[in-house]
Scaffold this motif. Structure first.
Motif, PDB file in Angstrom:
ATOM      1  N   VAL A  56       0.863  -1.171   0.000  1.00  0.00           N
ATOM      2  CA  VAL A  56       0.000   0.000   0.000  1.00  0.00           C
ATOM      3  C   VAL A  56       0.904   1.226   0.000  1.00  0.00           C
ATOM      4  N   THR A  57       0.705   2.122  -0.962  1.00  0.00           N
ATOM      5  CA  THR A  57       1.552   3.304  -1.089  1.00  0.00           C
ATOM      6  C   THR A  57       0.704   4.566  -1.032  1.00  0.00           C
ATOM      7  N   SER A  58       1.115   5.502  -0.193  1.00  0.00           N
ATOM      8  CA  SER A  58       0.423   6.784  -0.122  1.00  0.00           C
ATOM      9  C   SER A  58       1.388   7.964  -0.142  1.00  0.00           C
ATOM     10  N   MET A  59       2.687   7.652  -0.062  1.00  0.00           N
ATOM     11  CA  MET A  59       3.713   8.700  -0.044  1.00  0.00           C
ATOM     12  C   MET A  59       4.831   8.332  -1.017  1.00  0.00           C
ATOM     13  N   LYS A  60       5.444   9.363  -1.628  1.00  0.00           N
ATOM     14  CA  LYS A  60       6.608   9.185  -2.477  1.00  0.00           C
ATOM     15  C   LYS A  60       7.745  10.048  -1.918  1.00  0.00           C
ATOM     16  N   GLU A  61       8.960   9.578  -2.091  1.00  0.00           N
ATOM     17  CA  GLU A  61      10.114  10.363  -1.640  1.00  0.00           C
ATOM     18  C   GLU A  61      10.650  11.180  -2.806  1.00  0.00           C
ATOM     19  N   VAL A  62      10.634  12.493  -2.647  1.00  0.00           N
ATOM     20  CA  VAL A  62      11.106  13.415  -3.675  1.00  0.00           C
ATOM     21  C   VAL A  62      12.118  14.361  -3.047  1.00  0.00           C
ATOM     22  N   ASP A  63      13.347  14.343  -3.584  1.00  0.00           N
ATOM     23  CA  ASP A  63      14.431  15.191  -3.050  1.00  0.00           C
ATOM     24  C   ASP A  63      14.601  15.008  -1.542  1.00  0.00           C
ATOM     25  N   GLY A  64      14.501  13.747  -1.106  1.00  0.00           N
ATOM     26  CA  GLY A  64      14.715  13.437   0.294  1.00  0.00           C
ATOM     27  C   GLY A  64      13.526  13.728   1.193  1.00  0.00           C
ATOM     28  N   LYS A  65      12.419  14.171   0.616  1.00  0.00           N
ATOM     29  CA  LYS A  65      11.231  14.475   1.417  1.00  0.00           C
ATOM     30  C   LYS A  65      10.088  13.550   1.023  1.00  0.00           C
ATOM     31  N   ARG A  66       9.321  13.147   2.018  1.00  0.00           N
ATOM     32  CA  ARG A  66       8.148  12.314   1.764  1.00  0.00           C
ATOM     33  C   ARG A  66       6.944  13.212   1.516  1.00  0.00           C
ATOM     34  N   ILE A  67       6.335  13.054   0.340  1.00  0.00           N
ATOM     35  CA  ILE A  67       5.175  13.864   0.000  1.00  0.00           C
ATOM     36  C   ILE A  67       4.008  12.955  -0.369  1.00  0.00           C
ATOM     37  N   PRO A  68       2.768  13.390  -0.092  1.00  0.00           N
ATOM     38  CA  PRO A  68       1.601  12.568  -0.418  1.00  0.00           C
ATOM     39  C   PRO A  68       1.472  12.343  -1.924  1.00  0.00           C
ATOM     40  N   CYS A  69       0.969  11.191  -2.299  1.00  0.00           N
ATOM     41  CA  CYS A  69       0.739  10.883  -3.706  1.00  0.00           C
ATOM     42  C   CYS A  69      -0.599  10.166  -3.857  1.00  0.00           C
ATOM     43  N   GLU A  70      -1.034   9.996  -5.084  1.00  0.00           N
ATOM     44  CA  GLU A  70      -2.238   9.203  -5.328  1.00  0.00           C
ATOM     45  C   GLU A  70      -2.010   7.798  -4.772  1.00  0.00           C
ATOM     46  N   GLY A  71      -2.992   7.283  -4.053  1.00  0.00           N
ATOM     47  CA  GLY A  71      -2.832   5.978  -3.421  1.00  0.00           C
ATOM     48  C   GLY A  71      -2.619   4.860  -4.432  1.00  0.00           C
ATOM     49  N   GLU A  72      -1.787   3.904  -4.053  1.00  0.00           N
ATOM     50  CA  GLU A  72      -1.525   2.743  -4.897  1.00  0.00           C
ATOM     51  C   GLU A  72      -1.685   1.464  -4.066  1.00  0.00           C
ATOM     52  N   LEU A  73      -2.191   0.421  -4.706  1.00  0.00           N
ATOM     53  CA  LEU A  73      -2.321  -0.891  -4.079  1.00  0.00           C
ATOM     54  C   LEU A  73      -1.776  -1.920  -5.056  1.00  0.00           C
ATOM     55  N   TRP A  74      -0.872  -2.764  -4.565  1.00  0.00           N
ATOM     56  CA  TRP A  74      -0.211  -3.759  -5.399  1.00  0.00           C
ATOM     57  C   TRP A  74      -0.431  -5.151  -4.811  1.00  0.00           C
ATOM     58  N   TYR A  75      -0.758  -6.114  -5.667  1.00  0.00           N
ATOM     59  CA  TYR A  75      -0.814  -7.522  -5.277  1.00  0.00           C
ATOM     60  C   TYR A  75       0.329  -8.257  -5.972  1.00  0.00           C
ATOM     61  N   ARG A  76       1.271  -8.772  -5.206  1.00  0.00           N
ATOM     62  CA  ARG A  76       2.379  -9.569  -5.748  1.00  0.00           C
ATOM     63  C   ARG A  76       3.068  -8.856  -6.916  1.00  0.00           C
ATOM     64  N   GLY A  77       3.219  -7.533  -6.796  1.00  0.00           N
ATOM     65  CA  GLY A  77       3.933  -6.769  -7.809  1.00  0.00           C
ATOM     66  C   GLY A  77       3.075  -6.209  -8.917  1.00  0.00           C
ATOM     67  N   TYR A  78       1.783  -6.529  -8.934  1.00  0.00           N
ATOM     68  CA  TYR A  78       0.870  -6.011  -9.958  1.00  0.00           C
ATOM     69  C   TYR A  78       0.013  -4.888  -9.369  1.00  0.00           C
ATOM     70  N   ARG A  79      -0.179  -3.838 -10.142  1.00  0.00           N
ATOM     71  CA  ARG A  79      -1.088  -2.766  -9.713  1.00  0.00           C
ATOM     72  C   ARG A  79      -2.521  -3.288  -9.727  1.00  0.00           C
ATOM     73  N   ILE A  80      -3.288  -2.940  -8.707  1.00  0.00           N
ATOM     74  CA  ILE A  80      -4.651  -3.434  -8.608  1.00  0.00           C
ATOM     75  C   ILE A  80      -5.493  -2.963  -9.789  1.00  0.00           C
ATOM     76  N   GLU A  81      -5.211  -1.749 -10.300  1.00  0.00           N
ATOM     77  CA  GLU A  81      -5.959  -1.266 -11.462  1.00  0.00           C
ATOM     78  C   GLU A  81      -5.814  -2.214 -12.649  1.00  0.00           C
ATOM     79  N   ASP A  82      -4.581  -2.661 -12.879  1.00  0.00           N
ATOM     80  CA  ASP A  82      -4.325  -3.537 -14.026  1.00  0.00           C
ATOM     81  C   ASP A  82      -4.991  -4.902 -13.846  1.00  0.00           C
ATOM     82  N   LEU A  83      -4.967  -5.407 -12.618  1.00  0.00           N
ATOM     83  CA  LEU A  83      -5.574  -6.708 -12.353  1.00  0.00           C
ATOM     84  C   LEU A  83      -7.084  -6.668 -12.544  1.00  0.00           C
ATOM     85  N   VAL A  84      -7.722  -5.646 -11.986  1.00  0.00           N
ATOM     86  CA  VAL A  84      -9.173  -5.531 -12.108  1.00  0.00           C
ATOM     87  C   VAL A  84      -9.569  -5.320 -13.568  1.00  0.00           C
TER      88      VAL A  84
END
Length: 448
Positions: A56-84
């Motif tokens: 589950v991803t909600s933050m990305k590291e940019v220039d050493g800082k953690r900033i909020p991003c669009e949420g991501e959910l991955w199953y075994r390396g696959y994005r949930i959007e692609d699986l669905v």
């Protein structure tokens, strides 16, 4: 006075003693560096393990800082959007994603066929189990009924205590296969015994998917549309796994780490999921929406909708908790990927059911609520709708009774629990034993 009344009176008399003894000042948590709920002030969870199952991803590291991003959910390396997307266009996805979570890769055509056959062979309850276990002591609490059934199934398994990987796979497949039966048969027993309605027990059809069989077993006429089955299948895919840190999955791993059996581990997960802070969120959304519909006369009026949402946040309406249910998530900030995906299915089903007006109200709240919350509350991260905001609406359109909302969550999540149990067994390290700091006062009274 009857015994039960005496015991209740005694418990009431002891309550002040318990509250006084077990109340710990808030400042002690800070001074002892204890994160309440295993989360810091920013909502980040305390790391307790490693997993390859999901992310589950909600933050990305940019220039050493953690900033909020669009949420991501991955199953075994696959994005949930692609699986669905893949499985909503071709066949049904829940079974294939269950294979993915359990075994680490998507099945090929033969593997899919063999896996579904194994689920079909597992989709049988012991002789007279429905009559002797499920139909005895019916209850509105279907989660409790299911948990009782899970523990009872252990009595029919001569290898119940065997925690070898192959045996746990067998047990997991059996539980995944029968979970819909445990839930729906328990509801029918309750519906007959407590609501005085007719009871019917339909056997699952081996040619149909899990989503199709749920609708078949639930409905008196066993009929459903393709759209209905596809939307329910999407709901199962989106709910079946959500990282190792959610409460019920963590419970599964904690119990598994003790060396306990599969039935005990899954029963414990069920007990966690049924809590209203975890699996019961969509019920709260539906109850809130009922009140909004009664009190907002023009559902298209932005100002009227906003005014009522402000009352909710100001603790002047509904349950006076100051919450707009379905808004915000413990992990996601900008968006919940499951909600983004699900909304398309919701829109399609609403069109089929003629529920566009009600969907419009949901859309209004989705746009206005984050602004109301941001204005009224000091928040550490963004607020967006979560998947529970729409799931109850979908279940309602499907004619699924509210008593089955959380059990449906369990029917989906048993796949994720099983994958995490297997991972915990394979990586078998030490029993999980978190530390608690004692802040009790020592006593020096003479006890002689």
């Amino acid at each position: 006075m009857r015994k039960i009344e005496k015991l209740k009176l005694y418990a009431e008399q002891q309550e002040p003693l318990v509250v006084a003894s077990d109340t710990i000042p808030d400042e002690l948590f800070a001074t002892n560096h204890v994160n309440r709920g295993l989360r810091d002030l920013n909502g980040k969870g305390v790391v307790t393990g490693l997993t390859t199952i999901s992310e589950v991803t909600s933050m990305k590291e940019v220039d050493g800082k953690r900033i909020p991003c669009e949420g991501e959910l991955w199953y075994r390396g696959y994005r949930i959007e692609d699986l669905v997307r893949k499985y909503s266009q071709h066949g049904f996805g829940y079974e294939n994603l269950t294979y993915l979570l359990l075994f680490g890769s998507l099945p090929d055509e033969q593997q899919e066929k063999d896996f579904i056959e194994s689920l079909v062979l597992s989709r049988n309850l012991p002789t007279n189990f429905t009559r002797d276990v499920i139909m005895k002591a019916p209850t509105k609490d279907i989660m409790n009924s299911m948990t009782r059934s899970i523990l009872t199934l252990a009595s029919y398994d001569i290898n119940a205590q065997d925690i070898s990987v192959d045996n746990v796979i067998r047990q997991s497949l059996m539980l995944i296969a029968v979970f819909p039966m445990l839930a729906i048969y328990a509801y029918h027993a309750y519906n007959y015994d407590k609501k005085l309605e007719s009871m019917y027990i339909h056997r699952p059809d081996p040619k149909l998917s899990t989503a199709e069989n749920i609708l078949l077993m639930l409905r008196p006429n066993q009929k459903f549309t393709s759209t209905e089955a596809k939307v329910l299948d999407a709901a199962l895919m989106l709910h079946m796994e959500h990282g190792g840190g959610n409460n019920s999955t963590f419970t599964t791993r904690v119990v598994t780490s003790s060396g306990s059996d599969t039935y005990a581990a899954i029963a414990a997960a069920m007990s966690s999921l049924k809590g209203p802070r975890h699996g019961g969120a969509n019920l709260k959304v539906m109850d809130m929406m009922d009140e909004i519909k009664e009190n907002v006369h023009d559902w298209t009026d932005n100002d009227e909708v906003r005014a009522y949402l402000e009352k909710l946040v100001d603790k002047e309406a509904f349950d006076r908790k100051g919450l707009i249910y379905g808004m915000g998530h413990a992990v996601y900030s900008i968006s919940d990927p499951r909600e983004r995906i699900f909304k398309g299915f919701v829109t399609k089903l609403a069109a089929e059911k003629g529920a566009e007006r009600e969907l419009g109200l949901y859309n209004q709240i989705e746009k206005i609520a984050p602004k109301v919350i941001a204005k009224k509350r000091h928040i550490y991260k963004g607020v967006s709708p979560n998947v529970d905001f729409y799931s109850g609406f979908v279940y309602n359109m499907l004619g699924i009774p509210r008593e089955l909302y959380t059990p449906l969550f369990a029917i989906a999540r048993i796949a994720g629990w099983s994958a995490h149990r297997l991972e915990e067994i394979i990586e078998a390290g030490k029993i999980m034993r978190p530390a608690y700091i004692s802040v009790m006062d020592e006593r020096e009274e003479n006890l002689t």
